[in-house]
Design a protein around this motif. Structure first.
Motif, short mmCIF file in Angstrom:
data_model
loop_
_atom_site.label_atom_id
_atom_site.label_comp_id
_atom_site.label_asym_id
_atom_site.label_seq_id
_atom_site.Cartn_x
_atom_site.Cartn_y
_atom_site.Cartn_z
N SER B 88 0.89 -1.27 -0.12
CA SER B 88 -0.09 -0.13 0.04
C SER B 88 0.91 1.35 0.14
O SER B 88 1.28 1.58 1.13
N ASN B 92 -0.80 6.79 -2.04
CA ASN B 92 -2.43 6.30 -1.99
C ASN B 92 -3.21 6.60 -2.96
O ASN B 92 -4.35 7.02 -3.24
N GLN B 97 -1.44 1.05 -5.11
CA GLN B 97 -2.31 0.36 -4.19
C GLN B 97 -2.48 -1.15 -4.34
O GLN B 97 -2.98 -1.47 -5.35
#
Lengths: 434, 404
Positions: B88, B92, B97
């Protein structure tokens, strides 16, 4: 600089206040207004601070209830310049600017996050909607008194008006599908457009000279914007990226509004520009455990607190509750110190800096005779992870006591400690920033 | 299994290649070994990547030519027992991701090693705060989201970093597993039912796999992965926050007699006896995780409660969908330390106890002769907000000298 005059004490504020003077004796006192006192005494009465000084030199009234706080630390209650406690809401999806929408009309005072703020030693907070709009609405400055309705939490100015600011935002959060802006230039253009309208409205009202025939139809939103133009209302501006910060400074210069920069992730890149702006009251920081989580926060760093403070920018902190937990608000300043901010400046940032950003420095933020009796009793140093808030007092009333099992539940968590909080983390579910 | 051997052999090469560089000694004002009492004014000697000597400075001579560091406080390299670091990404954005594939609710075949990015920004970030080993992989956001791996925070490729390429298979009961709209599972009962059905299928697959050629089923990557759980080679890591979900997990464990580790466990304090009696270990949510939704009842004191009950517990950095994108176990354990857990147990929760839960305590988690030379150096109490991590050593190699 416009300052709010001393407040008229509300009946609600005093309802729980002690008629009997309270004397806290023997603590290490951190008054913020002066050097730390190793063995100090603080006396409060009728919701105000009466005396602060060396225990040996500070008279305790015979009638006072005495609190032996030897080995403890007493300091002013914390001021959180940016919280979303109470599941506050502002404008809706119908447009990007809602200067008419009031936080006052949306806060749920039964939200446990308000009790958790008390448990964290926060006594005053700026509760704000947003930041998914260019202007999400009016904020609300509150005291964390025990309250059953929002009226119990309000802060009033001398003229009886409410204390609050206005929340604005730029960067990515307010970029959405039309009628929201899709670019940074459009974001600035929409804001300028509305403030130009507000200036016209202001001029039409002025030209009418009170003549009902000539007055324009009343516009609740434009009234708020006019207050901003006239410097009566502070703008709390959510902004992260360096160029967005500079855009805020440009807008403030064009329209003359006074602004608190909120978040300011890239503030360390433009510290001198911020310091040079006469329109900036201060910068309120959120320091996060790792950079990123959103693209604008990729360069968020703990050093920003030291860098802005050193550049001469009034530097404070906020919880952004629920982004960080109000119960650990002292951690924000401690992380600033971790990255080089001087200790006394960090403690100032938790208290007086916030008071100044909310224009309440005459009432709160330090332990001085005549100021509101907002104080906290700590088990140890305010910058230590091992320190617990033992008591929180607001306007002379004890609102949190760790020895009380119900209060302790809010402080530590556990079953039932989060009643009435929304099931969904507001904002995050929609990919927005609180 | 061939893949595992292949990776292990690559890793072996790496250590050999580094051997010439990994002659390092660390002197500490106090050394917390996580294997007994702390030692004051102590030295740790690392030869060829492994700890060769630990003891008081007065008794140990640092060999000539060894690079020597010193710090006020030395601990084992920290272990994040459950995170999504490397999958991750910190920006973001959709492109970084890789912790959650949402096309299906059950995908145990998804391997963490095929997703881990050792150059991701948060890898170096966590490392600079003393983290040397992570248990990372697929996030707790669907019924069975995929596999996890144990990795060292070193090396430019996953094969250099890997300790256990398949550590656990990540399952979730509760809100994280709830699919939206008309998709399934939409309820808790359906989650349990689907999970049980998958395990039943895996059990049948194993039986048929052993039969003669004609009856042998087609190979299924999905069932191959779950078969490892049924055959007790790999634990099912079940994220369950509510007490009722924890009990559902234990119920399924009893039914299938599978190895299980509880993850999250926000309401564990409500069912402490049940967890202890089951002998299940817990990788507890980050102490500062947000207390909302199904974690609304979390407590800063749960780690202390679990330790007091004798339940082996690790504290995790966890998965965050937003800001901050990753939490640091150093900070999470620190808040637990201050809320009943105490210094020693808090340190254990991110070192030796984490290593034991992950099954890697033969290599990491404590400062003992023969273990990997993984150390974290601090200028004060590691858990104090105002202390700094001042150095990090992995396999004897100094990987960070930043003051963080």
């Amino acid at each position: 600089m416009l300052r709010l005059p001393p407040a008229i004490a509300l009946a609600a504020a005093l309802a729980g206040a002690q008629d009997v003077p309270q004397a806290f004796i023997g603590a290490r006192v951190i008054p913020i207004a002066g050097p730390e006192i190793e063995n100090g005494t603080v006396v409060i009465h009728d919701g105000k601070i009466v005396a602060v000084g060396e225990s040996s030199e500070t008279a305790t009234p015979d009638s006072a209830e005495r609190h032996d706080v030897a080995g403890k630390v007493i300091m002013p209650g914390f001021v959180d310049t940016h919280s979303h406690a109470g599941n506050v809401e502002g404008g809706d999806g119908s447009g990007p600017m809602h200067p008419d929408a009031r936080a006052l009309d949306s806060i749920n005072v039964r939200d446990a996050r308000l009790q958790k703020a008390q448990a964290g030693g926060i006594t005053t907070a700026n509760i704000m909607p947003g930041s998914g709009h260019l202007l999400s609405g009016q904020t609300l400055y509150v005291k964390h008194r025990d309250g059953k309705t929002i009226d119990d939490l309000l802060i009033r100015c001398a003229d009886g008006s409410l204390a609050y600011g206005v929340k604005m935002a730029n960067g990515t959060n307010s970029r959405r599908d039309p009628p929201f802006p899709g670019t940074r230039a459009k974001s600035a253009a929409l804001v300028r457009e509305r403030f130009v309208r507000a200036a016209e409205y202001r001029d039409r009202v002025a030209r009418a000279e009170g003549d009902p025939e000539k007055l324009p139809p009343r516009d609740l939103g434009l009234e708020t914007l006019v207050e901003i133009l006239e410097g009566k209302r502070v703008v709390h501006f959510h902004t992260h990226r360096h160029d967005d910060i500079v855009t805020v400074l440009r807008l403030a210069e064009e329209f003359g509004f006074r602004v608190v920069l909120q978040h300011v992730s890239d503030g360390w890149l433009v510290a001198d520009q911020i310091a040079a702006s006469p329109h900036v009251l201060g910068a309120s920081l959120i320091l996060i455990d790792s950079p990123g989580g959103k693209i604008e926060a990729k360069d968020n760093r703990l050093e920003t607190a030291r860098i802005l403070d050193a550049a001469g920018v009034l530097t404070g902190f906020h919880s952004d509750d629920s982004i960080t937990d109000s119960r650990l608000f002292n951690r924000m300043a401690a992380l600033g110190v971790r990255a080089g901010m001087p200790r006394e400046r960090a403690l100032y940032g938790l208290t007086m800096a916030g008071a100044q950003m909310l224009e309440m420095e005459d009432r709160i933020g330090s332990l001085e005779p005549g100021k509101d009796a907002d104080l906290i009793v700590l088990s140890g140093d305010p910058l230590s992870v091992y320190t617990q808030v033992l008591q929180t007092w607001v306007d002379g009333s004890k609102v949190f006591d760790r020895s009380n099992p119900k209060d302790r539940l809010y402080a530590e968590g556990g079953f039932g400690a989060s009643h009435d909080q929304g099931a969904i983390l507001h904002g995050i579910a929609k990919g927005e920033h609180e | 299994m061939r893949r595992i051997l292949c990776l292990a052999s690559v890793l072996g090469c790496c250590i050999a290649a580094d051997a010439g560089l990994a002659q390092t000694a660390v002197r500490g004002g106090i050394v917390h070994t996580a294997a007994g009492e702390p030692i004051r004014d102590a030295v740790v000697v690392i030869e060829d990547g492994r700890i060769s000597e630990v003891g008081p400075a007065s008794e140990i001579a640092i060999p000539d030519g060894f690079r020597t560091l010193s710090a006020e406080v030395v601990t084992p390299g920290l272990i994040d027992a459950r995170c999504t670091i490397g999958l991750s990404g910190y920006l973001n954005q959709p492109h970084d991701q890789d912790q959650m594939e949402q096309s299906e609710p059950v995908q145990p075949e998804l391997r963490a090693i095929d997703a881990y990015n050792p150059h991701e920004h948060l890898v170096a970030w966590a490392r600079s705060y003393g983290v040397t080993t992570i248990h990372t992989g697929h996030a707790p956001r669907s019924l069975i989201s995929g596999q996890t791996a144990v990795l060292k925070l070193r090396g430019g490729t996953v094969s250099e970093a890997v300790v256990k390429p398949l550590a656990m298979i990540a399952a979730t009961l509760g809100e994280g597993a709830r699919e939206s709209g008309k998709k399934s599972p939409g309820t808790r009962a359906k989650m349990a039912s689907l999970l049980r059905a998958e395990l039943v299928k895996a059990r049948e697959y194993i039986a048929k796999r052993a039969s003669d050629d004609e009856k042998r089923p087609e190979q299924s990557l999905r069932l191959d992965a779950l078969a490892k759980v049924i055959e007790s080679e790999v634990p099912l890591l079940v994220t369950a926050q509510r007490a009722q979900d924890i009990l559902t997990a234990l119920r399924i464990r009893d039914e299938f007699q599978i190895p299980m580790v509880l993850d999250g466990a926000a309401e564990a304090y409500e069912v402490v006896d049940r967890i202890r009696d089951a002998g299940v270990q817990v990788i507890l949510h980050p102490t500062m995780m947000r207390s909302r939704g199904e974690t609304e009842n979390l407590s800063f004191e749960t780690a202390a409660t679990l330790y007091a009950a004798g339940i082996r517990t690790a504290i995790q950095g966890g998965y965050e969908p937003y800001v901050p994108k990753s939490r640091l176990v150093l900070f999470e354990a620190g808040v637990a330390a201050a809320h009943g857990l105490g210094f020693e147990n808090a340190l254990r929760s991110i070192t030796i106890d984490a290593a034991r839960i992950l099954g890697v305590d033969g290599r990491v988690g404590s400062i003992e002769v023969g273990k990997d030379g993984d150390l974290a150096l601090f200028d004060g109490d590691p858990f104090e907000y105002t202390s700094h991590c001042v150095g990090v050593v992995i396999d004897g190699v100094v990987v960070s000298e930043a003051t963080r």
